[in-house]
Design a protein around this motif. Structure first.
Motif, PDB file in Angstrom:
ATOM      1  N   PRO A   1      79.931  -9.291 -36.542  1.00 40.38           N
ATOM      2  CA  PRO A   1      81.270  -9.613 -37.061  1.00 40.38           C
ATOM      3  C   PRO A   1      81.512 -11.091 -37.331  1.00 40.38           C
ATOM      4  O   PRO A   1      82.432 -11.429 -38.082  1.00 40.38           O
ATOM      5  N   VAL A   2      80.724 -11.988 -36.710  1.00 41.52           N
ATOM      6  CA  VAL A   2      80.984 -13.426 -36.873  1.00 41.52           C
ATOM      7  C   VAL A   2      79.850 -14.174 -37.571  1.00 41.52           C
ATOM      8  O   VAL A   2      80.014 -15.347 -37.918  1.00 41.52           O
ATOM      9  N   ILE A   3      78.707 -13.533 -37.776  1.00 37.52           N
ATOM     10  CA  ILE A   3      77.535 -14.261 -38.282  1.00 37.52           C
ATOM     11  C   ILE A   3      77.800 -14.898 -39.639  1.00 37.52           C
ATOM     12  O   ILE A   3      77.472 -16.074 -39.864  1.00 37.52           O
ATOM     13  N   ASP A   4      78.359 -14.149 -40.563  1.00 36.75           N
ATOM     14  CA  ASP A   4      78.510 -14.684 -41.912  1.00 36.75           C
ATOM     15  C   ASP A   4      79.473 -15.873 -41.949  1.00 36.75           C
ATOM     16  O   ASP A   4      79.278 -16.817 -42.728  1.00 36.75           O
ATOM     17  N   VAL A   5      80.505 -15.855 -41.109  1.00 34.64           N
ATOM     18  CA  VAL A   5      81.408 -17.007 -41.035  1.00 34.64           C
ATOM     19  C   VAL A   5      80.670 -18.201 -40.443  1.00 34.64           C
ATOM     20  O   VAL A   5      80.744 -19.322 -40.965  1.00 34.64           O
ATOM     21  N   LEU A   6      79.925 -17.983 -39.369  1.00 33.47           N
ATOM     22  CA  LEU A   6      79.157 -19.065 -38.756  1.00 33.47           C
ATOM     23  C   LEU A   6      78.116 -19.623 -39.720  1.00 33.47           C
ATOM     24  O   LEU A   6      77.844 -20.832 -39.737  1.00 33.47           O
ATOM     25  N   ALA A   7      77.542 -18.738 -40.538  1.00 32.42           N
ATOM     26  CA  ALA A   7      76.464 -19.150 -41.442  1.00 32.42           C
ATOM     27  C   ALA A   7      76.947 -20.030 -42.578  1.00 32.42           C
ATOM     28  O   ALA A   7      76.128 -20.652 -43.268  1.00 32.42           O
ATOM     29  N   THR A   8      78.253 -20.124 -42.782  1.00 27.82           N
ATOM     30  CA  THR A   8      78.745 -21.050 -43.808  1.00 27.82           C
ATOM     31  C   THR A   8      78.577 -22.505 -43.367  1.00 27.82           C
ATOM     32  O   THR A   8      78.573 -23.408 -44.206  1.00 27.82           O
ATOM     33  N   GLU A   9      78.433 -22.733 -42.045  1.00 28.42           N
ATOM     34  CA  GLU A   9      78.305 -24.098 -41.536  1.00 28.42           C
ATOM     35  C   GLU A   9      77.074 -24.319 -40.671  1.00 28.42           C
ATOM     36  O   GLU A   9      76.746 -25.459 -40.346  1.00 28.42           O
ATOM     37  N   ARG A  10      76.382 -23.236 -40.278  1.00 27.81           N
ATOM     38  CA  ARG A  10      75.264 -23.362 -39.354  1.00 27.81           C
ATOM     39  C   ARG A  10      74.073 -22.510 -39.821  1.00 27.81           C
ATOM     40  O   ARG A  10      74.250 -21.500 -40.511  1.00 27.81           O
ATOM     41  N   ASP A  11      72.881 -22.944 -39.408  1.00 28.17           N
ATOM     42  CA  ASP A  11      71.669 -22.139 -39.537  1.00 28.17           C
ATOM     43  C   ASP A  11      71.647 -21.209 -38.326  1.00 28.17           C
ATOM     44  O   ASP A  11      71.238 -21.593 -37.236  1.00 28.17           O
ATOM     45  N   VAL A  12      72.121 -19.982 -38.511  1.00 30.48           N
ATOM     46  CA  VAL A  12      72.378 -19.073 -37.403  1.00 30.48           C
ATOM     47  C   VAL A  12      71.131 -18.245 -37.095  1.00 30.48           C
ATOM     48  O   VAL A  12      70.545 -17.618 -37.983  1.00 30.48           O
ATOM     49  N   ILE A  13      70.755 -18.224 -35.815  1.00 28.84           N
ATOM     50  CA  ILE A  13      69.601 -17.451 -35.348  1.00 28.84           C
ATOM     51  C   ILE A  13      70.094 -16.549 -34.225  1.00 28.84           C
ATOM     52  O   ILE A  13      70.353 -17.009 -33.109  1.00 28.84           O
ATOM     53  N   ALA A  14      70.271 -15.260 -34.530  1.00 26.69           N
ATOM     54  CA  ALA A  14      70.735 -14.285 -33.543  1.00 26.69           C
ATOM     55  C   ALA A  14      69.528 -13.537 -32.991  1.00 26.69           C
ATOM     56  O   ALA A  14      68.728 -12.989 -33.752  1.00 26.69           O
ATOM     57  N   VAL A  15      69.413 -13.492 -31.676  1.00 28.85           N
ATOM     58  CA  VAL A  15      68.198 -13.036 -31.015  1.00 28.85           C
ATOM     59  C   VAL A  15      68.422 -11.696 -30.314  1.00 28.85           C
ATOM     60  O   VAL A  15      69.473 -11.470 -29.711  1.00 28.85           O
ATOM     61  N   ASP A  16      67.418 -10.818 -30.397  1.00 30.59           N
ATOM     62  CA  ASP A  16      67.296  -9.720 -29.444  1.00 30.59           C
ATOM     63  C   ASP A  16      66.510 -10.256 -28.261  1.00 30.59           C
ATOM     64  O   ASP A  16      65.319 -10.573 -28.384  1.00 30.59           O
ATOM     65  N   LEU A  17      67.161 -10.415 -27.116  1.00 30.02           N
ATOM     66  CA  LEU A  17      66.463 -10.915 -25.946  1.00 30.02           C
ATOM     67  C   LEU A  17      65.293  -9.994 -25.588  1.00 30.02           C
ATOM     68  O   LEU A  17      65.349  -8.782 -25.859  1.00 30.02           O
ATOM     69  N   PRO A  18      64.235 -10.512 -24.992  1.00 27.26           N
ATOM     70  CA  PRO A  18      63.097  -9.665 -24.625  1.00 27.26           C
ATOM     71  C   PRO A  18      63.521  -8.480 -23.762  1.00 27.26           C
ATOM     72  O   PRO A  18      64.274  -8.633 -22.797  1.00 27.26           O
ATOM     73  N   GLY A  19      63.056  -7.291 -24.146  1.00 29.25           N
ATOM     74  CA  GLY A  19      63.422  -6.085 -23.419  1.00 29.25           C
ATOM     75  C   GLY A  19      64.724  -5.465 -23.858  1.00 29.25           C
ATOM     76  O   GLY A  19      65.184  -4.487 -23.254  1.00 29.25           O
ATOM     77  N   PHE A  20      65.331  -5.995 -24.933  1.00 28.36           N
ATOM     78  CA  PHE A  20      66.591  -5.471 -25.451  1.00 28.36           C
ATOM     79  C   PHE A  20      66.518  -5.382 -26.969  1.00 28.36           C
ATOM     80  O   PHE A  20      65.768  -6.126 -27.611  1.00 28.36           O
ATOM     81  N   GLY A  21      67.352  -4.495 -27.540  1.00 29.49           N
ATOM     82  CA  GLY A  21      67.332  -4.336 -28.982  1.00 29.49           C
ATOM     83  C   GLY A  21      65.938  -3.943 -29.458  1.00 29.49           C
ATOM     84  O   GLY A  21      65.298  -3.060 -28.889  1.00 29.49           O
ATOM     85  N   ALA A  22      65.465  -4.628 -30.494  1.00 29.21           N
ATOM     86  CA  ALA A  22      64.144  -4.335 -31.050  1.00 29.21           C
ATOM     87  C   ALA A  22      63.047  -5.234 -30.493  1.00 29.21           C
ATOM     88  O   ALA A  22      61.909  -5.169 -30.958  1.00 29.21           O
TER      89      ALA A  22
END
Length: 280
Positions: free
Chosen positions: A46-67
């Motif tokens: 929900p917030v990545i695209d807004v953040l990406a207008t000003e930042r190089d955004v790197i969203a992580v799946d922590l080890p053992g979570f998500g993919a």
């Protein structure tokens, strides 16, 4: 489309290879986003695209979570292991001292990255580690109950519940103040991620001894707490401020434990302001 990267990490038994899934968008100063236990990088959608207008955004799946696969043995899921893993991940991407924002477990990791001076600024949303022992037991019991319920429900039932606001409330109201705002697809993905998380039990076990008492100095720190957080009660924010006197403590009105979906505009503004304070 998310990507994966593998990189070496030192351990007492010799080098090990860790693989992490991540999403990267935008331009500007780097900003690392860290989710909570049982969650996945899409919690930040929900917030990545807004953040990406000003930042190089790197969203992580922590080890053992998500993919992201589990940590290879003998690596543990404690702070002394996961923080260096995140530092090695950033180095593998060619990123030096990013800003960092984290929620819950991710907030605790963000503060520890700040304490180690591995980042430029820290924004922690309802970070773990500022609990009393009774509050920790309550949170861990609640998390285990959520995971048990997710594992007990067959996929068709999860999908059916996700199609209605009432059903999404059943699935996610422990962590969201406004679960009806969550998309059906997100409700399904988050429930499946919780039940499949290979790092869940080991992370909880490591968290039994966590109590964040050390100050984070020489960089901007923002701590934000949802007024309707039902998992880590908002009085823990006062303890966080006492432990880190130089931090900004911000109330997120109407937000739950995971505030990004409850009020995306407010959360994005808090994160951008927190990272802008480093330049100021």
């Amino acid at each position: 489309m998310s990507a994966q990267i593998s990189f070496p990490v030192k351990s007492a038994a010799g080098p090990r290879t860790v693989t992490v899934t991540y999403e990267r968008r935008g331009t500007g100063e780097p900003l690392l986003l860290l989710h909570g236990i049982g969650h996945l990088w899409q919690a930040w959608e929900p917030v990545i695209d807004v953040l990406a207008t000003e930042r190089d955004v790197i969203a992580v799946d922590l080890p053992g979570f998500g993919a992201s696969p589990a940590l290879p043995a003998p690596l543990a899921y404690d702070l002394t292991t996961v923080v260096p893993v995140l530092d090695a991940f950033c180095a593998a991407l060619g990123v030096e001292r990013p800003h960092v924002a984290g929620n819950s477990l991710g907030g605790l990791l963000a503060l520890e990255l700040g304490r180690e001076k591995l980042v430029r600024s820290v924004t922690a949303l309802s970070p773990a580690g500022f609990w009393s022992e009774a509050e920790r037991r309550y949170a861990f019991t609640t998390l285990r109950a959520m995971r048990g319920a997710a594992r007990a429900m067959p996929l068709p039932l999860i999908e059916r519940l996700s199609r209605s606001a009432a059903g999404r409330t059943v699935l996610t109201s422990t962590i969201y103040a406004r679960p009806a705002r969550l998309s059906p697809e997100s409700a399904v993905a988050e429930t499946l991620s919780l039940r499949a998380a290979t790092g869940f039990e080991q992370t909880l076990a490591a968290g039994r001894s966590v109590l964040f008492r050390e100050d984070v100095t020489a960089l901007p720190v923002t701590i934000a707490w949802g007024s309707r957080d039902r998992l880590l009660l908002r009085r823990q924010g006062i303890r966080a401020k006492q432990a880190i006197p130089g931090a900004r403590l911000i109330r997120l009105p109407g937000c739950g434990h995971v505030p990004m979906n409850d009020d995306p505009a407010l959360v994005a503004r808090v994160i951008l302001d927190g990272s802008a304070a480093a330049a100021a």
